[in-house]
Each structure stands twice: as structure tokens, then as C-alpha cells.
Design a protein around this motif. Structure first.
Motif, PDB file in Angstrom:
ATOM      1  N   ARG A 129      59.314  29.575  31.790  1.00  0.00           N
ATOM      2  CA  ARG A 129      58.426  30.543  31.744  1.00  0.00           C
ATOM      3  C   ARG A 129      57.194  31.359  30.405  1.00  0.00           C
ATOM      4  N   LYS A 130      56.113  30.832  30.457  1.00  0.00           N
ATOM      5  CA  LYS A 130      55.247  31.022  29.586  1.00  0.00           C
ATOM      6  C   LYS A 130      54.431  32.779  30.687  1.00  0.00           C
ATOM      7  N   GLU A 131      54.282  33.924  29.364  1.00  0.00           N
ATOM      8  CA  GLU A 131      53.126  34.198  30.335  1.00  0.00           C
ATOM      9  C   GLU A 131      52.845  35.414  28.817  1.00  0.00           C
ATOM     10  N   PRO A 132      51.309  35.477  29.133  1.00  0.00           N
ATOM     11  CA  PRO A 132      50.794  35.870  28.324  1.00  0.00           C
ATOM     12  C   PRO A 132      51.181  37.272  27.056  1.00  0.00           C
ATOM     13  N   LYS A 133      51.294  37.398  26.082  1.00  0.00           N
ATOM     14  CA  LYS A 133      51.040  38.654  25.585  1.00  0.00           C
ATOM     15  C   LYS A 133      50.133  39.676  25.113  1.00  0.00           C
ATOM     16  N   LYS A 198      32.433  42.822  50.563  1.00  0.00           N
ATOM     17  CA  LYS A 198      32.297  41.791  52.157  1.00  0.00           C
ATOM     18  C   LYS A 198      33.571  40.796  51.892  1.00  0.00           C
ATOM     19  N   GLY A 199      34.469  40.956  50.938  1.00  0.00           N
ATOM     20  CA  GLY A 199      35.623  39.943  50.957  1.00  0.00           C
ATOM     21  C   GLY A 199      35.737  40.034  49.602  1.00  0.00           C
ATOM     22  N   LYS A 200      35.990  38.107  48.841  1.00  0.00           N
ATOM     23  CA  LYS A 200      37.095  38.344  47.682  1.00  0.00           C
ATOM     24  C   LYS A 200      36.796  36.849  47.271  1.00  0.00           C
ATOM     25  N   PHE A 201      35.827  36.723  46.104  1.00  0.00           N
ATOM     26  CA  PHE A 201      35.108  35.692  45.758  1.00  0.00           C
ATOM     27  C   PHE A 201      35.643  34.760  44.534  1.00  0.00           C
ATOM     28  N   LEU A 202      36.037  34.298  44.550  1.00  0.00           N
ATOM     29  CA  LEU A 202      36.563  33.156  43.028  1.00  0.00           C
ATOM     30  C   LEU A 202      34.994  32.561  42.217  1.00  0.00           C
ATOM     31  N   LYS A 203      35.005  32.977  40.612  1.00  0.00           N
ATOM     32  CA  LYS A 203      33.534  32.009  39.582  1.00  0.00           C
ATOM     33  C   LYS A 203      34.502  32.153  38.736  1.00  0.00           C
ATOM     34  N   GLU A 204      33.393  30.884  38.441  1.00  0.00           N
ATOM     35  CA  GLU A 204      34.254  30.426  36.506  1.00  0.00           C
ATOM     36  C   GLU A 204      32.848  31.092  36.352  1.00  0.00           C
ATOM     37  N   GLN A 205      33.868  31.655  35.371  1.00  0.00           N
ATOM     38  CA  GLN A 205      32.698  32.980  34.686  1.00  0.00           C
ATOM     39  C   GLN A 205      34.486  33.545  34.165  1.00  0.00           C
ATOM     40  N   THR A 206      34.074  34.163  32.535  1.00  0.00           N
ATOM     41  CA  THR A 206      35.149  34.897  31.862  1.00  0.00           C
ATOM     42  C   THR A 206      34.896  36.513  31.968  1.00  0.00           C
ATOM     43  N   MET A 207      35.871  37.079  31.891  1.00  0.00           N
ATOM     44  CA  MET A 207      36.094  38.537  32.281  1.00  0.00           C
ATOM     45  C   MET A 207      35.127  39.091  30.794  1.00  0.00           C
ATOM     46  N   LYS A 208      35.052  38.944  30.329  1.00  0.00           N
ATOM     47  CA  LYS A 208      34.106  38.918  28.903  1.00  0.00           C
ATOM     48  C   LYS A 208      32.419  39.119  28.971  1.00  0.00           C
ATOM     49  N   ARG A 221      36.033  48.277  32.455  1.00  0.00           N
ATOM     50  CA  ARG A 221      37.695  47.644  31.944  1.00  0.00           C
ATOM     51  C   ARG A 221      38.727  48.492  31.388  1.00  0.00           C
ATOM     52  N   ILE A 222      39.800  48.360  32.905  1.00  0.00           N
ATOM     53  CA  ILE A 222      40.540  48.971  32.195  1.00  0.00           C
ATOM     54  C   ILE A 222      42.345  48.616  32.098  1.00  0.00           C
ATOM     55  N   HIS A 223      42.098  47.495  31.546  1.00  0.00           N
ATOM     56  CA  HIS A 223      43.079  46.119  31.558  1.00  0.00           C
ATOM     57  C   HIS A 223      42.256  45.156  31.096  1.00  0.00           C
ATOM     58  N   ARG A 224      43.222  44.289  30.482  1.00  0.00           N
ATOM     59  CA  ARG A 224      42.831  43.082  29.945  1.00  0.00           C
ATOM     60  C   ARG A 224      42.634  41.523  31.539  1.00  0.00           C
ATOM     61  N   SER A 225      43.071  42.233  32.221  1.00  0.00           N
ATOM     62  CA  SER A 225      43.120  41.478  33.357  1.00  0.00           C
ATOM     63  C   SER A 225      41.902  42.521  34.872  1.00  0.00           C
ATOM     64  N   TYR A 226      41.693  43.506  34.183  1.00  0.00           N
ATOM     65  CA  TYR A 226      40.784  44.381  35.214  1.00  0.00           C
ATOM     66  C   TYR A 226      39.494  44.995  34.782  1.00  0.00           C
ATOM     67  N   ILE A 227      38.192  45.062  35.722  1.00  0.00           N
ATOM     68  CA  ILE A 227      37.857  45.577  35.784  1.00  0.00           C
ATOM     69  C   ILE A 227      36.831  46.180  36.926  1.00  0.00           C
ATOM     70  N   VAL A 228      37.046  47.779  37.081  1.00  0.00           N
ATOM     71  CA  VAL A 228      37.036  48.428  37.865  1.00  0.00           C
ATOM     72  C   VAL A 228      35.618  48.945  37.804  1.00  0.00           C
ATOM     73  N   ASN A 259      43.888  51.483  25.994  1.00  0.00           N
ATOM     74  CA  ASN A 259      42.508  51.468  25.549  1.00  0.00           C
ATOM     75  C   ASN A 259      41.874  51.415  27.307  1.00  0.00           C
ATOM     76  N   GLY A 260      42.332  50.936  28.107  1.00  0.00           N
ATOM     77  CA  GLY A 260      41.239  51.159  29.528  1.00  0.00           C
ATOM     78  C   GLY A 260      41.111  52.540  29.888  1.00  0.00           C
ATOM     79  N   TYR A 261      42.796  53.228  29.519  1.00  0.00           N
ATOM     80  CA  TYR A 261      42.576  54.805  30.221  1.00  0.00           C
ATOM     81  C   TYR A 261      41.757  55.551  29.126  1.00  0.00           C
ATOM     82  N   LYS A 262      41.942  55.488  28.348  1.00  0.00           N
ATOM     83  CA  LYS A 262      40.903  56.123  26.730  1.00  0.00           C
ATOM     84  C   LYS A 262      39.494  55.632  27.475  1.00  0.00           C
TER      85      LYS A 262
END
Length: 270
Positions: A129-133, A198-208, A221-228, A259-262
Motif C-alpha cells: 500500500r502506497k500513501e503519500p507522505k 448545490k452538491g458535489k462535483f469533480l473537476k480536472e484541475q489542481t488544488m494549487k 488551504r487548511i491541508h494539502r488535501s483541503y481548501i475551505v 500550516n493550515g492552522y496558522k
């Protein structure tokens, strides 16, 4: 060369498993040919299943799932792993063993086989199993802290109200999502999941790219996986000494990095 390494690895696994099954069963079953045939079939079938399991671990996105959903997937895969082994084992034994073979002679070994099979499955979780670190270089902590705070303040001092809506292609139609209705964004590999009123949508684009275009005074950007969206934040909860959880108004909880908390503290003036 890589294919040769993979083939050699699973050949060694097949030989090892065959040897274990043969060594366990030969003291109780005197027919050496039958025991050898059955052990080889078991070794090859289990090695093949482990090969497919490695592919699943390699290309899946289970690390994005919530804990309970991830646990459910692992348990379901374990049942599927055992079921596929049992079916393939019975099929090949029926083909290769003689017609007068007594199946009841192998029943006492079934619990031991299941134990070995589940043990191999658990080992595959650890090795395949590979998980990003996140790799954080060790530098002067105080200097990096000042630089990071400076970058955060500079980012939130700039207003960018130009982006008012996001277009997402959905089959033959295009959904228009007002930025004000976006609750949060979540990384999904090469895609970004947009969760809105309105719901959930999937878009081919980067978080950056979203981080650079969304209004910085509203989206953090509260986490590398989340923008709130700060408008939908209900409260910030302490998860452990160095980790916080963000609770949204729809009762969703998201993990917050240091970093997100800061960034939250700066944006919310905490």
C-alpha cells in the motif's frame, strides 16, 4: 527489467507458500504426489492474487477516504481475497487431482490455510500500500516560521474578487457553481472534488490553481488535501497536541495541518 523483477518476486512468493503448505501437510497425508500438487496450486493461486492486490494498492486512492470508509474497503477486499482463493483452489484441485481424491482429507487444514492467507493479506497492506507522505526538510525553524507568516500575511492582504463562478463539465451538460456556494474543495488525485450547497462535483484541475484563483480572504488551504470557505466554518476542535479538526456547518469534519492552522489564525484574526 522491472517486469523481470516482478516475475521473480512472485515466483519466490509462490515457491515459499508452496513449501509452507507442503511442509505442514506431508506429515499427516502420506500421498506425496497429491500433497505436492495441492501445495503448488495453492502457491501459484495465492501469488497471483497478491499480484492483483499489489496493483489495487498501487493505483487506488484509498488514502483519500475517511477512516471508517477505508476500514470497510479493507475488510471487503479481505473477504474478496479469501473468496477468490477458495474458488480458484477448488477449481484447479478438481481439474488436476484424481477422481477418487477424498476432499475430506483436506478439511482439517482449512483453518490453517485461512490464517496464512489473512496473514499474507495483512502483510500486503504494509508492503504494497502506497500513501503519500509529506517530506518537510529540516531547516532553521525560527527563520522558516517568520518566512511562512510573512507569506501568509502577504497572501491575505491581496484581494482577488475576479473569480465569481466555476464551470464543471458533467457529461453532456455544464454545471455553473457560484464561488459563494462552495463549502470546501478536496484533492482527488488529478482531480478536485468541489463540495457546494448545490452538491458535489469533480473537476480536472489542481488544488494549487484553485488556491491561486479563489478569493484568499474567503478560501483557506487548511491541508494539502483541503481548501475551505471560511463562511461555512462552525468551530475548530483540538484533535491532539499538534492537530486540529475543522467542523463545518453541515457537520463535516476536516483535518487541519500545522500550516493550515496558522493560515486560519491569520484569516480569522485569532
Amino acid at each position: 527489467m522491472e517486469l523481470k523483477h516482478v516475475s521473480l518476486k512472485y515466483l519466490i512468493i509462490a515457491v515459499g507458500i508452496s513449501g509452507i503448505f507442503y511442509a505442514v501437510q506431508i506429515p499427516l497425508l502420506q500421498d506425496t504426489a497429491i500433497v505436492f500438487t495441492e501445495a503448488v496450486i495453492s502457491g501459484i493461486s495465492i501469488a497471483a492474487l497478491l499480484f492483483f492486490l499489489e496493483i489495487i494498492w498501487k493505483y487506488s486512492r484509498f488514502h483519500h477516504f475517511p477512516y471508517l470508509q477505508k476500514l470497510f474497503v479493507y475488510i471487503a477486499l479481505a473477504f474478496l481475497f479469501v473468496f477468490c482463493w477458495f474458488i480458484s483452489e477448488c477449481f484447479f484441485l478438481y481439474i488436476f487431482l484424481p477422481a477418487d481424491f477424498l476432499w475430506k482429507d483436506f478439511y482439517p487444514f482449512l483453518p490453517l490455510r485461512l490464517f496464512i492467507l489473512l496473514l499474507l493479506y495483512m502483510l500486503s497492506l504494509s508492503f504494497f500500500r502506497k500513501e503519500p507522505k509529506e517530506n518537510i526538510p529540516e531547516v532553521d525553524a525560527e527563520a522558516q516560521e517568520k518566512k511562512r507568516n510573512s507569506q501568509i500575511k502577504e497572501a491575505y492582504s491581496v484581494k482577488d474578487p475576479d473569480l465569481e463562478r466555476i464551470a464543471v463539465k458533467n457529461g453532456t451538460q455544464v454545471d455553473i457553481i457560484p464561488v459563494t456556494e462552495i463549502i470546501y474543495l478536496q484533492a482527488e488525485g488529478d482531480y478536485v472534488r468541489i463540495v457546494s450547497s448545490k452538491g458535489k462535483f469533480l473537476k480536472e484541475q489542481t488544488m494549487k490553481s484553485f488556491e491561486n484563483t479563489l478569493p484568499p480572504e474567503k478560501f483557506i488551504r487548511i491541508h494539502r488535501s483541503y481548501i475551505v470557505n471560511v463562511e461555512f466554518i462552525s468551530q475548530i476542535e483540538l484533535y491532539n497536541k499538534q492537530t486540529q479538526l475543522l467542523r463545518l456547518k453541515d457537520n463535516t469534519t476536516l483535518k487541519v495541518s500545522s500550516n493550515g492552522y496558522k493560515a486560519l489564525k491569520v484569516a480569522l484574526q485569532l
